[in-house]
Scaffold this motif. Structure first.
Motif, PDB file in Angstrom:
ATOM      1  N   ALA A 196       0.833  -1.204   0.000  1.00  0.00           N
ATOM      2  CA  ALA A 196       0.000   0.000   0.000  1.00  0.00           C
ATOM      3  C   ALA A 196       0.865   1.251   0.000  1.00  0.00           C
ATOM      4  N   ALA A 197       1.950   1.233   0.774  1.00  0.00           N
ATOM      5  CA  ALA A 197       2.863   2.384   0.790  1.00  0.00           C
ATOM      6  C   ALA A 197       3.525   2.571  -0.569  1.00  0.00           C
ATOM      7  N   MET A 198       3.849   1.466  -1.220  1.00  0.00           N
ATOM      8  CA  MET A 198       4.475   1.549  -2.544  1.00  0.00           C
ATOM      9  C   MET A 198       3.555   2.198  -3.570  1.00  0.00           C
ATOM     10  N   THR A 199       2.251   2.042  -3.395  1.00  0.00           N
ATOM     11  CA  THR A 199       1.318   2.623  -4.369  1.00  0.00           C
ATOM     12  C   THR A 199       1.109   4.114  -4.151  1.00  0.00           C
ATOM     13  N   LEU A 200       1.530   4.630  -2.999  1.00  0.00           N
ATOM     14  CA  LEU A 200       1.185   6.013  -2.658  1.00  0.00           C
ATOM     15  C   LEU A 200       2.350   6.989  -2.765  1.00  0.00           C
ATOM     16  N   PHE A 201       3.443   6.737  -2.022  1.00  0.00           N
ATOM     17  CA  PHE A 201       4.424   7.810  -1.912  1.00  0.00           C
ATOM     18  C   PHE A 201       5.172   8.128  -3.207  1.00  0.00           C
ATOM     19  N   PRO A 202       5.456   7.168  -4.121  1.00  0.00           N
ATOM     20  CA  PRO A 202       6.130   7.572  -5.360  1.00  0.00           C
ATOM     21  C   PRO A 202       5.257   8.452  -6.260  1.00  0.00           C
ATOM     22  N   MET A 203       3.950   8.463  -5.990  1.00  0.00           N
ATOM     23  CA  MET A 203       3.040   9.246  -6.813  1.00  0.00           C
ATOM     24  C   MET A 203       3.408  10.729  -6.811  1.00  0.00           C
ATOM     25  N   PHE A 204       3.822  11.229  -5.671  1.00  0.00           N
ATOM     26  CA  PHE A 204       4.113  12.654  -5.553  1.00  0.00           C
ATOM     27  C   PHE A 204       5.418  13.016  -6.264  1.00  0.00           C
ATOM     28  N   TYR A 205       6.363  12.069  -6.313  1.00  0.00           N
ATOM     29  CA  TYR A 205       7.571  12.303  -7.095  1.00  0.00           C
ATOM     30  C   TYR A 205       7.248  12.271  -8.591  1.00  0.00           C
ATOM     31  N   ALA A 206       6.400  11.329  -8.988  1.00  0.00           N
ATOM     32  CA  ALA A 206       6.062  11.193 -10.403  1.00  0.00           C
ATOM     33  C   ALA A 206       5.356  12.435 -10.926  1.00  0.00           C
ATOM     34  N   LEU A 220      10.533  12.406 -18.270  1.00  0.00           N
ATOM     35  CA  LEU A 220       9.376  11.541 -18.446  1.00  0.00           C
ATOM     36  C   LEU A 220       9.726  10.061 -18.315  1.00  0.00           C
ATOM     37  N   ARG A 221      10.953   9.686 -18.599  1.00  0.00           N
ATOM     38  CA  ARG A 221      11.332   8.290 -18.358  1.00  0.00           C
ATOM     39  C   ARG A 221      11.440   8.028 -16.856  1.00  0.00           C
ATOM     40  N   ARG A 222      11.812   9.043 -16.090  1.00  0.00           N
ATOM     41  CA  ARG A 222      11.836   8.872 -14.631  1.00  0.00           C
ATOM     42  C   ARG A 222      10.414   8.838 -14.081  1.00  0.00           C
ATOM     43  N   VAL A 223       9.491   9.577 -14.696  1.00  0.00           N
ATOM     44  CA  VAL A 223       8.074   9.478 -14.314  1.00  0.00           C
ATOM     45  C   VAL A 223       7.597   8.037 -14.471  1.00  0.00           C
ATOM     46  N   LEU A 224       7.966   7.415 -15.581  1.00  0.00           N
ATOM     47  CA  LEU A 224       7.559   6.029 -15.817  1.00  0.00           C
ATOM     48  C   LEU A 224       8.212   5.079 -14.826  1.00  0.00           C
ATOM     49  N   ALA A 225       9.450   5.383 -14.412  1.00  0.00           N
ATOM     50  CA  ALA A 225      10.108   4.544 -13.411  1.00  0.00           C
ATOM     51  C   ALA A 225       9.365   4.612 -12.079  1.00  0.00           C
ATOM     52  N   TYR A 226       8.947   5.807 -11.690  1.00  0.00           N
ATOM     53  CA  TYR A 226       8.164   5.946 -10.451  1.00  0.00           C
ATOM     54  C   TYR A 226       6.820   5.218 -10.584  1.00  0.00           C
ATOM     55  N   SER A 227       6.186   5.344 -11.741  1.00  0.00           N
ATOM     56  CA  SER A 227       4.894   4.679 -11.910  1.00  0.00           C
ATOM     57  C   SER A 227       5.055   3.160 -11.917  1.00  0.00           C
ATOM     58  N   LEU A 228       6.213   2.664 -12.392  1.00  0.00           N
ATOM     59  CA  LEU A 228       6.495   1.239 -12.313  1.00  0.00           C
ATOM     60  C   LEU A 228       6.524   0.799 -10.850  1.00  0.00           C
ATOM     61  N   ASN A 229       7.185   1.593 -10.011  1.00  0.00           N
ATOM     62  CA  ASN A 229       7.251   1.314  -8.578  1.00  0.00           C
ATOM     63  C   ASN A 229       5.847   1.240  -7.961  1.00  0.00           C
ATOM     64  N   ILE A 230       4.977   2.136  -8.399  1.00  0.00           N
ATOM     65  CA  ILE A 230       3.610   2.172  -7.866  1.00  0.00           C
ATOM     66  C   ILE A 230       2.838   0.915  -8.253  1.00  0.00           C
ATOM     67  N   GLN A 231       2.952   0.506  -9.499  1.00  0.00           N
ATOM     68  CA  GLN A 231       2.242  -0.687  -9.940  1.00  0.00           C
ATOM     69  C   GLN A 231       2.754  -1.943  -9.241  1.00  0.00           C
ATOM     70  N   ALA A 238      -6.528   2.949  -0.099  1.00  0.00           N
ATOM     71  CA  ALA A 238      -5.216   3.369  -0.600  1.00  0.00           C
ATOM     72  C   ALA A 238      -5.050   2.990  -2.070  1.00  0.00           C
ATOM     73  N   LEU A 239      -5.433   1.766  -2.415  1.00  0.00           N
ATOM     74  CA  LEU A 239      -5.309   1.333  -3.806  1.00  0.00           C
ATOM     75  C   LEU A 239      -6.270   2.089  -4.709  1.00  0.00           C
ATOM     76  N   LEU A 240      -7.430   2.426  -4.192  1.00  0.00           N
ATOM     77  CA  LEU A 240      -8.393   3.204  -4.975  1.00  0.00           C
ATOM     78  C   LEU A 240      -7.835   4.593  -5.257  1.00  0.00           C
ATOM     79  N   PHE A 241      -7.222   5.199  -4.241  1.00  0.00           N
ATOM     80  CA  PHE A 241      -6.605   6.515  -4.413  1.00  0.00           C
ATOM     81  C   PHE A 241      -5.463   6.441  -5.429  1.00  0.00           C
ATOM     82  N   ALA A 242      -4.661   5.374  -5.313  1.00  0.00           N
ATOM     83  CA  ALA A 242      -3.557   5.205  -6.254  1.00  0.00           C
ATOM     84  C   ALA A 242      -4.074   4.981  -7.671  1.00  0.00           C
ATOM     85  N   SER A 243      -5.196   4.246  -7.799  1.00  0.00           N
ATOM     86  CA  SER A 243      -5.782   4.014  -9.126  1.00  0.00           C
ATOM     87  C   SER A 243      -6.269   5.311  -9.748  1.00  0.00           C
TER      88      SER A 243
END
Length: 562
Positions: free
Chosen positions: A246-256, A262-273, A376-381
Motif C-alpha cells: 500500500a505504501a508503494m502505491t502512494l508515496f512515489p506518486m508525488f515524485y512522479a 518523463l522516463r523517470r516518471v515512468l520509473a516511479y509509476s512502475l514502482n507504484i504498480q 489506498a489502492l483506490l486513491f492510487a488508481s
C-alpha cells in the motif's frame, strides 16, 4: 527418460553467439531466440527436472508449475518485443547483455532450490548493468555503479539468508518460506530490495532513466517482476506485505507528478504498480495471487510500451524532459497513438489490459475486508491517470509546441510498439486466454456493470481533477529541476559525512604525526648523545677501564643478590 534442457539455456547460450553474426542474419537470429524459447516452454510438462547432487546438497535446476509458467511466458514475450525494438541498434554489447539478462531471469523463475536461484539472481544483476553503461555517459556510468552495488548487496543478503536458513532447517528448497527466522527474514529483505520496497526503491528511479533507449525496455520487464515472482513463491500470505505494498502505491506518486524527466516518471509509476502486486501477494488468497500474476503479465506489456514510446522520443529528439518537449504529435503521430494506448492500459481504462488485471487485485482486497488498503489502492488508481495516464502523453505530444520537428520512430520501433499496443487491446477485450494460464482456476468476470461503473466514475473524476487543477494553476508546473528522493542520503549526506570525518581525521592525524616525529627526533638525539662517536658509551675504552667496570658490576650483583 532424458530431462528436457532448461528453458534459460536457449537465451543464455544463444546470446553469446550474437557477435559472430552480422547484418540481417544477426537480426533474424536474435528474433529466433525468444521465439524458440517460448515454443520450447509451451511444450514442457509441469514437473521437476535436472536434479543434481553437489557435495551434500541436492539442486533442482528446473521446477515447472503454473506459477512459474505464466511468468515464463510473459518474459519470453517481453524479450521478443524488446529485441524487435532494438533491431536498429548496432551494438553487440547491448544485444548480448539484453538476451543474457532475459535468460538469467528465466533461469531464476524455474529454479527449484535457493542456490540455483542465487546464481541466476546475480547473473541478472551483472548482465543488466551493461544496458545502463552502454549509454556511455558519465551519468550512466555513475548510475550503473550505484545500481550494481544495490543489486550485488541484494545478492549478498540473499546468500547470507540462504546459509542461515540452511543451518536452521537443513533445507535449500525454494518453496513457501514465510518469516520464520533470521534466514528467511534476510531472504525476504533481499527480495524486497529487488522489488523496490519503500526506502529501498531509489535504484529503480535512479538507474532506469539513465539506461540506453532500448536497455530501459529490457530493464522494465525482468528485474522487478522476478522479485514479484520470488515473493509470490516464498512469502504468499505474509501480512506485512499488505502495508508495504500500500505504501508503494502512494508515496512515489508525488515524485512522479513533479518529475521533469518523463522516463523517470515512468520509473516511479512502475514502482507504484509493483505495490498492487505486493498487496496481492500479502493477501495470499488464490484470487489475489491470480491477480498478482495477471497484473505482472499485463504490466510488463504496457510498461514496455510506455518506455518504448518515450525511448522513441528520446531517440529522435535527444531528450525526454517535459520542459523541452511538446507538440510532437505533429512529427510522431504513431508514437503518440501508441503512447495513449499504453497510458490507457496503465490507467485501467475498460477494454485495455490493465483493467482486467488490476480489478482482480482490488476485488481480492475488498473480499478480504482490508478497508484501509482498499482505499489506498483506490486513491492510487485514481492518481495514475494524473501522473502517467494524462501527464506523459500530454506533456510529450500535446502541450505547448516546443518547435521540435523530427522524423517518426524507426520502423522496427513502430512494429514493436504496435505489437505491444495490440496485446494491450487484445488482452483487454479477450482476457480469457490470460486467465487460463494463471496459477489457480479463475472464477472472475471483470466486465460487470458494477466494475465498469466504478472504474468509469474513477476515471471521470480523475480527469476532471486534472482539468480543474490545470485551469486553476494548482497542478505542478514543468520545471527544469532535480528532485531529491531518499537516495539523497547515500548520494549526498553520507559522502558529506565521510568527507567531514576525513577532514577532521586528517587534521588530527597531522597533529599526531607531527608529535610522533618530534618524539622520534628527540630519541634519536639522545641516542647520538650517548652512543654517537663522541658519546660516553660510544668511545673506545682501555682494557683496564673495562675490567674495572666489570668488577664493580659483579660486586654490585653479589651484594644485592646474596
Amino acid at each position: 527418460m532424458i530431462d528436457p534442457f532448461p528453458p534459460a539455456l536457449i537465451l543464455i547460450v544463444g546470446s553469446l553467439l550474437i557477435p559472430v553474426l552480422r547484418g540481417r542474419l544477426q537480426s533474424a537470429y536474435m528474433l529466433l531466440l525468444p521465439i524458440a524459447g517460448l515454443a520450447h516452454l509451451i511444450g514442457l510438462t509441469p514437473g521437476e527436472y535436472w536434479k543434481i547432487g553437489i557435495f551434500d546438497y541436492s539442486l533442482l535446476l528446473v521446477r515447472i508449475d503454473r506459477l512459474s509458467l505464466v511468468f515464463g511466458y510473459i518474459f519470453h514475450i517481453a524479450a521478443l518485443l524488446s529485441v524487435v525494438y532494438a533491431l536498429h541498434v548496432k551494438d553487440n554489447t547491448q544485444h548480448v547483455a539484453g538476451l543474457f539478462y532475459a535468460g538469467s531471469a528465466v533461469g531464476a523463475l524455474f529454479a527449484g532450490d535457493l542456490i540455483t536461484l542465487f546464481v541466476f539472481w546475480e547473473l541478472t544483476a551483472i548482465a543488466s548493468v551493461f544496458l545502463i553503461w552502454s549509454r556511455r555517459t558519465d551519468r550512466a556510468y555513475a548510475a550503473g555503479m550505484r545500481y550494481l552495488i544495490v543489486q550485488v548487496c541484494s545478492g549478498m543478503i540473499l546468500l547470507a539468508g540462504i546459509l542461515v536458513h540452511l543451518r536452521e532447517t537443513g533445507s535449500i528448497a525454494f518453496a513457501e518460506l514465510g518469516l520464520n527466522g533470521l534466514g528467511t527474514t534476510l531472504v525476504f529483505i533481499a527480495f524486497g530490495i529487488k522489488c523496490a520496497f519503500p526506502l529501498l526503491h531509489n535504484w529503480l528511479s535512479d538507474a532506469y532513466p539513465e539506461a540506453t533507449v532500448t536497455g530501459t525496455v529490457f530493464l522494465s520487464a525482468f528485474t522487478t517482476k522476478l522479485a514479484v515472482y520470488a515473493l509470490a513463491r516464498g512469502f504468499p500470505g505474509t501480512e506485512i506485505l499488505i502495508p508495504i505494498g500500500a505504501a508503494m502505491t502512494l508515496f512515489p506518486m508525488f515524485y512522479a507528478i513533479i518529475e521533469n524527466d518523463l522516463r523517470r516518471v515512468l520509473a516511479y509509476s512502475l514502482n507504484i504498480q509493483l505495490g498492487f502486486m505486493v498487496v496481492g501477494i500479502g493477501i495470499g488468497t488464490q484470487m489475489s495471487l491470480n491477480g498478482t500474476a495477471a497484473h505482472a503479465a499485463t504490466h510488463v506489456i504496457y510498461k514496455a510500451l510506455l518506455f518504448m514510446s518515450m525511448g522513441a522520443v528520446l531517440y529522435r529528439t535527444g531528450t525526454a524532459r517535459a520542459s523541452e518537449l511538446g507538440g510532437l504529435y505533429r512529427s510522431m503521430p504513431l508514437t503518440a497513438a501508441f503512447c495513449i494506448i499504453g497510458a490507457a492500459s496503465i490507467s485501467a481504462v475498460p477494454f485495455f489490459n490493465g483493467f482486467v488485471s488490476k480489478s482482480f487485485i482490488l476485488g481480492a482486497v475488498a473480499n478480504g475486508h482490508h478497508v484501509l488498503t482498499w482505499l489506498a489502492l483506490l486513491f492510487a488508481s485514481a492518481g495514475v491517470l494524473l501522473y502517467t495516464g494524462i501527464r506523459v502523453p500530454y506533456l510529450a505530444f500535446f502541450s505547448e509546441d516546443s518547435g521540435i520537428r523530427c522524423r517518426e520512430a524507426p520502423l522496427n520501433m513502430r512494429v514493436a510498439m504496435g505489437a505491444a499496443a495490440g496485446l494491450c487491446v487484445l488482452i483487454g477485450i479477450f482476457p480469457k486466454p490470460l486467465y487460463a494460464v494463471l496459477p489457480f482456476a479463475v472464477d472472475y468476470e471483470p466486465y460487470t456493470a458494477e466494475h465498469l461503473v466504478t472504474q468509469y466514475q474513477l476515471l471521470f473524476f480523475s480527469a476532471l481533477a486534472f482539468v480543474v487543477m490545470k485551469r486553476t494553476g494548482v497542478y505542478p508546473s514543468v520545471l527544469r529541476s532535480v528532485n531529491l528522493d531518499t537516495d539523497w542520503v547515500y548520494r549526498r549526506l553520507l559522502p558529506g559525512i565521510v568527507g567531514a570525518v576525513a577532514r577532521v581525521g586528517g587534521s588530527a592525524g597531522s597533529s599526531i604525526l607531527k608529535s610522533g616525529k618530534a618524539l622520534v627526533a628527540e630519541a634519536a638525539s639522545g641516542c647520538r648523545q650517548y652512543h654517537g662517536p663522541q658519546g660516553i658509551l660510544g668511545r673506545s675504552w682501555t682494557t683496564g677501564t673495562a675490567v674495572l667496570v666489570v668488577t664493580i658490576s659483579l660486586a654490585a650483583f653479589l651484594i644485592f643478590c646474596f
